[in-house]
Structures are given as C-alpha cells and as structure tokens.
Enzyme design. Structure first.
Site, PDB file in Angstrom:
ATOM      1  N   SER A  11       2.832  -0.726   8.503  1.00 12.23           N
ATOM      2  CA  SER A  11       3.676  -1.111   9.643  1.00 12.23           C
ATOM      3  C   SER A  11       2.859  -1.201  10.923  1.00 12.23           C
ATOM      4  O   SER A  11       3.046  -2.112  11.737  1.00 12.23           O
ATOM      5  CB  SER A  11       4.830  -0.112   9.817  1.00 12.23           C
ATOM      6  OG  SER A  11       5.711  -0.170   8.712  1.00 12.23           O
TER       7      SER A  11
ATOM      8  N   GLY B 158       0.838  -1.198   0.000  1.00 15.66           N
ATOM      9  CA  GLY B 158       0.000   0.000   0.000  1.00 15.66           C
ATOM     10  C   GLY B 158       0.869   1.242   0.000  1.00 15.66           C
ATOM     11  O   GLY B 158       2.099   1.155   0.083  1.00 15.66           O
ATOM     12  N   LEU B 159       0.248   2.383  -0.075  1.00 17.45           N
ATOM     13  CA  LEU B 159       0.969   3.648  -0.142  1.00 17.45           C
ATOM     14  C   LEU B 159       1.723   3.945   1.153  1.00 17.45           C
ATOM     15  O   LEU B 159       1.426   3.383   2.210  1.00 17.45           O
ATOM     16  CB  LEU B 159      -0.009   4.787  -0.419  1.00 17.45           C
ATOM     17  CG  LEU B 159      -0.750   4.765  -1.762  1.00 17.45           C
ATOM     18  CD1 LEU B 159      -1.810   5.863  -1.786  1.00 17.45           C
ATOM     19  CD2 LEU B 159       0.224   4.921  -2.922  1.00 17.45           C
ATOM     20  N   SER B 160       2.687   4.843   1.055  1.00 17.93           N
ATOM     21  CA  SER B 160       3.377   5.325   2.252  1.00 17.93           C
ATOM     22  C   SER B 160       2.353   6.010   3.155  1.00 17.93           C
ATOM     23  O   SER B 160       1.530   6.809   2.701  1.00 17.93           O
ATOM     24  CB  SER B 160       4.465   6.336   1.845  1.00 17.93           C
ATOM     25  OG  SER B 160       5.091   6.887   2.982  1.00 17.93           O
ATOM     26  N   GLY B 161       2.368   5.675   4.432  1.00 17.77           N
ATOM     27  CA  GLY B 161       1.426   6.271   5.377  1.00 17.77           C
ATOM     28  C   GLY B 161       0.086   5.567   5.431  1.00 17.77           C
ATOM     29  O   GLY B 161      -0.825   6.007   6.137  1.00 17.77           O
ATOM     30  N   ALA B 162      -0.039   4.432   4.713  1.00 18.38           N
ATOM     31  CA  ALA B 162      -1.317   3.722   4.689  1.00 18.38           C
ATOM     32  C   ALA B 162      -1.609   2.990   5.988  1.00 18.38           C
ATOM     33  O   ALA B 162      -2.752   2.624   6.269  1.00 18.38           O
ATOM     34  CB  ALA B 162      -1.343   2.732   3.529  1.00 18.38           C
ATOM     35  N   GLY B 163      -0.572   2.739   6.784  1.00 20.93           N
ATOM     36  CA  GLY B 163      -0.761   2.012   8.048  1.00 20.93           C
ATOM     37  C   GLY B 163      -0.272   0.585   7.992  1.00 20.93           C
ATOM     38  O   GLY B 163      -0.619  -0.242   8.841  1.00 20.93           O
TER      39      GLY B 163
ATOM     40  N   SER C  42       5.942  -1.713  -2.179  1.00 17.52           N
ATOM     41  CA  SER C  42       5.976  -2.633  -3.319  1.00 17.52           C
ATOM     42  C   SER C  42       4.955  -2.236  -4.381  1.00 17.52           C
ATOM     43  O   SER C  42       3.969  -2.953  -4.597  1.00 17.52           O
ATOM     44  CB  SER C  42       5.777  -4.089  -2.866  1.00 17.52           C
ATOM     45  OG  SER C  42       4.718  -4.236  -1.948  1.00 17.52           O
TER      46      SER C  42
END
Length: 232
Positions: free
Chosen positions: A73, A66-71, A140
């Site tokens: 991690s 998913g996008l950066s900041g999508a949650g 990815s």
C-alpha cells in the site's frame, strides 16, 4: 443462408436505434446462469484510442502482490502521487479498503479469497476501460487467483509486481499487529504463518521494500512502466 439475430433498442433521448449483435458469450462461461443468455453488450461511441489521446497514456493495471506488511500500500500510494503529478489519471485499489465496502461480505477462506480477487480484477478492468492506470494492493497469495485476474484484465494491461519484502521483515514491522495475533492463534489461515504464499514465477518487477525507500521503489516502478504507458 445463416440469419443473424439483432436486438434493436430505441434511445430514450435521441430516438436513435442502437443495434446490438448476438449475445455476449457470457452465458457460455462456467458458473453463469441461464439469465446470462439474455444479457447484451452495449457499445459506446468513444473508442479506446479516443481515451488514450485524451489522457495521454495507455491504461494498465499494476498488480502489487506480497505478504502482509510488505509495503504494498505504501508503494501503491507513492506511485499514485508520482503519476498524478505527471498528469496521468490513476487510482489505487487497496485490498483492505475494498473489504470495507464492495467485499465486506467475504471472509478469508480459499473460495472467498478467490472471489475477492475476481471482484477486484473486474473493477480494475472497468477502470482500465475508462482509460485510468490502476494500482492494486492485494496479498493475493495464490498464483491461480492472480492468473485469473490477468485473464480478466487482459495480458496486455496486467503488470504483476512482486513486493518481495521478507517474512522476517514483515513480521518485525507488523504495523497492524496481525502477525502477533496469528502467532497467538487468533487469526486462522494467515498468509506467511499458517497459510502459504505462492510468489510469482516471472513478475515484471520485484521490489524488496526492506532494502529501499518508498520514493526509490516508486521511481523504479515508474521507470518500469515508462514503455508500457507510452504516449498516444
């Protein structure tokens, strides 16, 4: 009559002869060097079934994309804690963390992004071989790279999960300040701004972290994993 070449090596501790069959077809893979033809696979005495009985589950790799900041991690670590509480040995492979060490020599070109995913997938495969559940957190963005990861890890162990939080929500969060830098032109090829993201076409699960809590999302994902992990 066809003769099969065997390589015998004596174990330094036991003195037993370990017999390896013909070379692993590593040397036939694209990009392999001639030296790869001199590499042999050494099989251990512990089977995958032995590990499953010991650990109480089938290994798997949960591939969060998913996008950066999508949650991604946040979800990965929430699920890891949940599984460990249930006595399932597992580990999170986080994209940023790997770039601090194993992948520190890679940038963000298309070629480097692909190599980043290849290395991560190889590590996940090894951890699956050890019997662990692996949870990865990688943007990815390219389907081709994710399919490469699937091929490395194995179709039966690869569980693709799309963390589908919208670009608007991700940018409004911007926990690392990366979207602001990308908008200012300070970060080239930033996924979602100046570089495309290719969402999965048929993920095992889709989770919008802008519409749920980390605990609820982890429980949804845990329920999705129930049949796969099973009990040995």
């Amino acid at each position: 009559m066809t003769t099969k070449t065997l390589i015998c090596e004596e174990d330094a501790v036991t003195g037993e002869q370990a017999v390896s069959p013909d070379p692993d077809p590593l040397c036939n893979r694209a990009g392999s060097t001639p030296a790869a033809c001199n590499i042999f696979w050494n099989a251990g005495r512990v089977s995958q079934q032995d590990r499953q009985q010991q650990l109480g589950h089938r290994p798997a790799t949960v591939w969060l994309t998913g996008l950066s900041g999508a949650g991604k991690s946040t979800l990965a670590y929430e699920l890891e804690l949940m599984l460990l509480t249930e006595k399932h040995p597992c580990y999170v492979l986080d994209g940023d963390n790997l770039r601090h060490h194993l992948n520190r020599d890679l940038g963000f070109s298309t070629e480097d992004r692909k190599e980043n995913i290849r290395r991560a997938a190889e590590v996940a495969r090894l951890m699956n071989e050890a019997g662990l559940v692996v949870i990865t957190s990688f943007i990815s963005p390219r389907r081709e790279d994710r399919e490469m990861a699937r091929a490395i890890i194995g179709e039966e162990r690869f569980i693709e999960v799309h963390v589908s939080t919208s670009a608007r929500v991700c940018e409004s969060r911007d926990p690392k300040g990366l979207y602001a830098k990308a908008r200012a032109g300070q970060i080239p090829d930033f996924t979602g701004i100046s570089s495309p993201y290719e969402p999965p076409t048929s993920p095992a699960l889709e989770i919008d972290m802008g519409r749920t809590t980390p605990d609820e999302a982890a429980r949804t994902l845990r329920n999705c994993l129930a049949n796969h992990l099973g009990r040995s």
